[in-house]
Design a protein around this motif. Sequence first.
Motif, short mmCIF file in Angstrom:
data_model
loop_
_atom_site.label_atom_id
_atom_site.label_comp_id
_atom_site.label_asym_id
_atom_site.label_seq_id
_atom_site.Cartn_x
_atom_site.Cartn_y
_atom_site.Cartn_z
N LEU A 60 0.80 -1.21 0.00
CA LEU A 60 0.00 0.00 0.00
C LEU A 60 0.84 1.27 0.00
CD1 LEU A 60 -2.83 -1.03 2.47
CD2 LEU A 60 -2.97 -0.80 0.00
N THR A 61 2.13 1.13 -0.25
CA THR A 61 2.98 2.30 -0.31
C THR A 61 2.59 3.13 -1.54
OG1 THR A 61 4.77 1.08 0.71
CG2 THR A 61 5.36 3.09 -0.45
N GLY A 62 2.48 4.40 -1.36
CA GLY A 62 2.12 5.28 -2.46
C GLY A 62 1.70 6.63 -1.92
N PRO A 63 1.14 7.45 -2.80
CA PRO A 63 0.75 8.80 -2.39
C PRO A 63 -0.33 8.77 -1.31
CG PRO A 63 0.42 8.47 -4.76
CD PRO A 63 0.83 7.17 -4.19
N PRO A 64 -0.27 9.72 -0.40
CA PRO A 64 -1.30 9.80 0.65
C PRO A 64 -2.63 10.29 0.05
CG PRO A 64 0.21 11.66 0.81
CD PRO A 64 0.76 10.74 -0.24
N PRO A 65 -3.73 10.08 0.76
CA PRO A 65 -5.04 10.48 0.25
C PRO A 65 -5.13 11.95 -0.17
CG PRO A 65 -5.31 9.11 2.19
CD PRO A 65 -3.84 9.39 2.05
N VAL B 244 -6.38 13.20 -3.82
CA VAL B 244 -7.49 14.14 -4.03
C VAL B 244 -7.04 15.27 -4.96
CG1 VAL B 244 -8.97 15.85 -2.89
CG2 VAL B 244 -8.68 13.57 -1.90
N SER B 245 -5.83 15.75 -4.77
CA SER B 245 -5.30 16.82 -5.62
C SER B 245 -5.14 16.33 -7.07
CB SER B 245 -3.95 17.29 -5.08
OG SER B 245 -3.36 18.20 -5.95
N ILE B 246 -4.60 15.15 -7.22
CA ILE B 246 -4.43 14.58 -8.57
C ILE B 246 -5.79 14.37 -9.22
CG2 ILE B 246 -3.65 12.57 -9.88
CD1 ILE B 246 -1.40 12.26 -7.76
N ARG B 247 -6.73 13.85 -8.45
CA ARG B 247 -8.07 13.60 -8.97
C ARG B 247 -8.71 14.90 -9.48
NH1 ARG B 247 -12.52 11.01 -5.12
NH2 ARG B 247 -10.95 9.38 -5.01
N SER B 248 -8.55 15.97 -8.73
CA SER B 248 -9.15 17.25 -9.16
C SER B 248 -8.46 17.79 -10.41
CB SER B 248 -9.13 18.27 -8.02
OG SER B 248 -7.81 18.71 -7.77
N ARG B 249 -7.16 17.54 -10.55
CA ARG B 249 -6.44 18.01 -11.75
C ARG B 249 -6.83 17.19 -12.98
NH1 ARG B 249 -0.68 18.02 -9.26
NH2 ARG B 249 -0.05 17.75 -11.41
N LEU B 250 -7.15 15.92 -12.79
CA LEU B 250 -7.55 15.07 -13.91
C LEU B 250 -9.02 15.21 -14.28
CD1 LEU B 250 -5.73 11.71 -13.01
CD2 LEU B 250 -5.15 13.27 -14.88
N ALA B 251 -9.84 15.64 -13.32
CA ALA B 251 -11.29 15.66 -13.49
C ALA B 251 -11.73 16.40 -14.76
CB ALA B 251 -11.96 16.28 -12.27
N GLY B 252 -12.48 15.71 -15.57
CA GLY B 252 -13.07 16.32 -16.76
C GLY B 252 -12.14 16.42 -17.95
N VAL C 35 -6.36 6.59 -10.15
CA VAL C 35 -6.38 7.45 -8.96
C VAL C 35 -7.58 7.10 -8.08
CG1 VAL C 35 -6.65 9.83 -8.15
CG2 VAL C 35 -5.08 9.32 -10.02
N ASP C 36 -8.74 6.90 -8.70
CA ASP C 36 -9.94 6.56 -7.91
C ASP C 36 -9.75 5.23 -7.18
OD1 ASP C 36 -11.22 8.86 -8.72
OD2 ASP C 36 -12.36 7.88 -10.31
N ILE C 37 -9.24 4.23 -7.89
CA ILE C 37 -9.04 2.91 -7.28
C ILE C 37 -7.98 3.00 -6.18
CG2 ILE C 37 -8.30 0.53 -7.68
CD1 ILE C 37 -9.45 0.78 -10.51
N ARG C 38 -6.92 3.76 -6.44
CA ARG C 38 -5.86 3.92 -5.44
C ARG C 38 -6.41 4.57 -4.17
NH1 ARG C 38 -1.75 2.11 -2.90
NH2 ARG C 38 -0.61 3.74 -1.89
N VAL D 89 -6.28 2.91 -0.47
CA VAL D 89 -5.69 3.55 0.71
C VAL D 89 -6.74 3.69 1.81
CG1 VAL D 89 -4.68 5.70 1.59
CG2 VAL D 89 -3.90 4.75 -0.58
N SER D 90 -7.95 4.06 1.43
CA SER D 90 -9.03 4.24 2.41
C SER D 90 -9.41 2.94 3.10
CB SER D 90 -10.26 4.83 1.74
OG SER D 90 -9.97 6.09 1.20
N SER D 91 -9.38 1.84 2.33
CA SER D 91 -9.82 0.57 2.88
C SER D 91 -8.67 -0.31 3.38
CB SER D 91 -10.60 -0.21 1.82
OG SER D 91 -9.74 -0.61 0.76
N GLY D 92 -7.44 0.01 2.96
CA GLY D 92 -6.30 -0.83 3.32
C GLY D 92 -6.29 -2.16 2.58
N ASN D 93 -6.99 -2.22 1.47
CA ASN D 93 -7.15 -3.46 0.71
C ASN D 93 -6.03 -3.61 -0.31
OD1 ASN D 93 -7.99 -5.49 -1.08
ND2 ASN D 93 -10.15 -5.07 -0.63
N VAL D 94 -5.20 -4.62 -0.12
CA VAL D 94 -4.05 -4.85 -1.01
C VAL D 94 -4.51 -5.25 -2.41
CG1 VAL D 94 -1.99 -6.26 -1.38
CG2 VAL D 94 -2.53 -5.43 0.90
N ALA D 95 -5.57 -6.05 -2.50
CA ALA D 95 -6.06 -6.47 -3.82
C ALA D 95 -6.50 -5.26 -4.65
CB ALA D 95 -7.20 -7.46 -3.67
#
Length: 96
Positions: free
Chosen positions: A1-6, A10-18, A50-53, A57-63
Amino acid sequence: LTGPPPTTLVSIRSRLAGGADRLQRMTVPDFLRPTHELLVSAWRFAETAVDIRYDAVSSGNVAVALQASSSAAGALLMVDKVQHEIRALLEPPRLE
């Protein structure tokens, strides 16, 4: 689960949105259409990654984290292909 924090996600998601929708609405010449469609697909893959990531991170689900990683890898591969195709289109013709 190493990666960007939530917060980063959220910042990346807003930059990609639309962005994919805006790209989709663009009129492009016929010879650029396949490359353009690939770029739109890459953008959508990035949004999905980004959404899945974020969900992982929110669920701690490795799959789910592995799914996010696969989506991100797919987006990167597509962007690489788009860049290659654009470079090829910009290459001046060669006499043979």
